[in-house]
Design a protein around this motif. Structure first.
Motif, short mmCIF file in Angstrom:
data_model
loop_
_atom_site.label_atom_id
_atom_site.label_comp_id
_atom_site.label_asym_id
_atom_site.label_seq_id
_atom_site.Cartn_x
_atom_site.Cartn_y
_atom_site.Cartn_z
N VAL A 214 0.85 -1.19 0.00
CA VAL A 214 0.00 0.00 0.00
C VAL A 214 0.88 1.24 0.00
CG1 VAL A 214 -1.68 1.33 1.33
CG2 VAL A 214 -1.92 -1.15 1.15
N ILE A 217 -3.59 6.00 1.17
CA ILE A 217 -5.05 5.97 1.16
C ILE A 217 -5.53 7.36 0.80
CG2 ILE A 217 -7.13 5.55 2.54
CD1 ILE A 217 -5.51 3.64 4.25
N VAL A 223 -12.51 8.35 2.78
CA VAL A 223 -11.68 7.57 1.88
C VAL A 223 -12.37 7.40 0.53
CG1 VAL A 223 -12.63 5.38 2.76
CG2 VAL A 223 -10.41 5.40 1.64
N VAL A 226 -7.60 3.40 -2.56
CA VAL A 226 -6.33 2.97 -1.96
C VAL A 226 -5.31 2.84 -3.09
CG1 VAL A 226 -5.13 1.16 -0.69
CG2 VAL A 226 -7.48 1.76 -0.08
N THR A 228 -1.97 1.38 -4.49
CA THR A 228 -1.10 0.24 -4.21
C THR A 228 -0.04 0.09 -5.30
OG1 THR A 228 -2.27 -1.49 -5.46
CG2 THR A 228 -3.17 -0.91 -3.30
N VAL A 238 -12.21 1.23 4.28
CA VAL A 238 -10.95 0.48 4.37
C VAL A 238 -10.85 -0.12 5.76
CG1 VAL A 238 -8.43 0.64 4.38
CG2 VAL A 238 -9.75 1.92 2.68
#
Length: 276
Positions: A214, A217, A223, A226, A228, A238
């Motif tokens: 990760v 965020i 949120v 995410v 990654t 999340v």
């Protein structure tokens, strides 16, 4: 021994069992349990399964009913957060929800504060929709965020993450599990078991990305996704399950020896002979 006053810090299974065992062994002195939570000592394993899904209410999580503690003359003090251990005077200072401070003396002290979730670094620590799962209160927060949510990202492919994934998928969410290791459950099971659960969850519609880290965020107030190493994943909620850390700060500040937890001998006695 019968006149001694034993105080237990913590509201989990260890605290409840210590108090229960003392009475079973005919200890007749005072027993007090100080818990920072508002609930009687309860089981944690069902939190990520039946409690999250709504199959159990909070009282069915309790290890013992309220009447048990009353009948056994065990004083359970809820919403009591221990601030300090004064070893020289065998005294604890604790605060209540209303900010009021109180003290309690002990002859023997049991520290059973357990662990706390390992936190993930956030640019905005107040970002809504990012959750950890360790307590009833944590699950209540997750339940609220699930209302109207469509996509969930779970960071960490351990048991808690996979259990939350299964429940959330049944509730109709798109669920993605992100695991940094090359397989889920890497630290606790063999490759064969990992492969079985990987296939099982994917067959139920959960996307699992292993060997994926990760980066961040994203979101303003809440949120939104995410980021990654394998791309950006949209998310309304999340859940982070990347392990735990021992709650040893209270003991450290009191000068009790710690080393990734409180150091004890074979009888669970700490560096202070009056503290277990």
């Amino acid at each position: 021994m019968s006149e001694k006053n034993i105080v237990i810090i913590g509201g989990g299974q260890a605290a409840s069992q210590v108090a229960t065992s003392l009475r079973q062994k005919n200890f007749a002195g005072d027993i007090s349990i100080l818990s920072s939570e508002e609930y009687l000592p309860y089981q944690r394993p069902p939190l990520s399964k039946k409690y999250l899904s709504g199959e159990l209410d909070s009282e069915r999580l309790y290890l013992k009913p309220e009447k048990f503690y009353e009948d056994q003359n065990i004083n359970v003090m809820l919403n009591s957060y221990v601030e300090e251990i004064d070893r020289s005077n065998s005294k604890l200072t604790f605060s209540k929800n209303n900010g009021e401070e109180s003290t309690i003396n002990y002859d023997n002290l049991v520290i059973s504060t357990g662990t706390s979730p390992r936190l993930i670094p956030l640019d905005n620590p107040n970002l809504k929709g990012v959750h950890y799962l360790r307590s009833i209160k944590d699950v209540e927060g997750i339940k609220k965020s699930l209302i109207g949510a469509k996509s969930m990202v779970i960071i960490g492919g351990g048991y808690i993450g996979l259990e939350v994934a299964a429940v959330s998928k049944k509730l109709g969410l798109n669920v993605t599990v992100v695991e940094m290791a090359n397989r889920i459950l890497e630290r606790v099971t063999s490759p064969i078991i990992s492969s079985f659960y990987h296939s099982y969850h994917e067959s139920n519609g959960v996307e699992i990305r292993t060997s994926t880290s990760v980066i961040g965020i994203n979101g303003d107030l809440s949120v939104s996704s995410v980021e990654t190493s394998s791309g950006i994943i949209e998310a309304d909620i999340v859940v982070v399950g990347i392990g735990v850390l021992p709650c040893q700060d209270l003991a450290e500040r009191a000068g009790i020896e710690t080393n990734n937890g409180i150091v004890v001998n074979e009888f669970c006695i700490s560096s202070d002979s009056n503290i277990f």
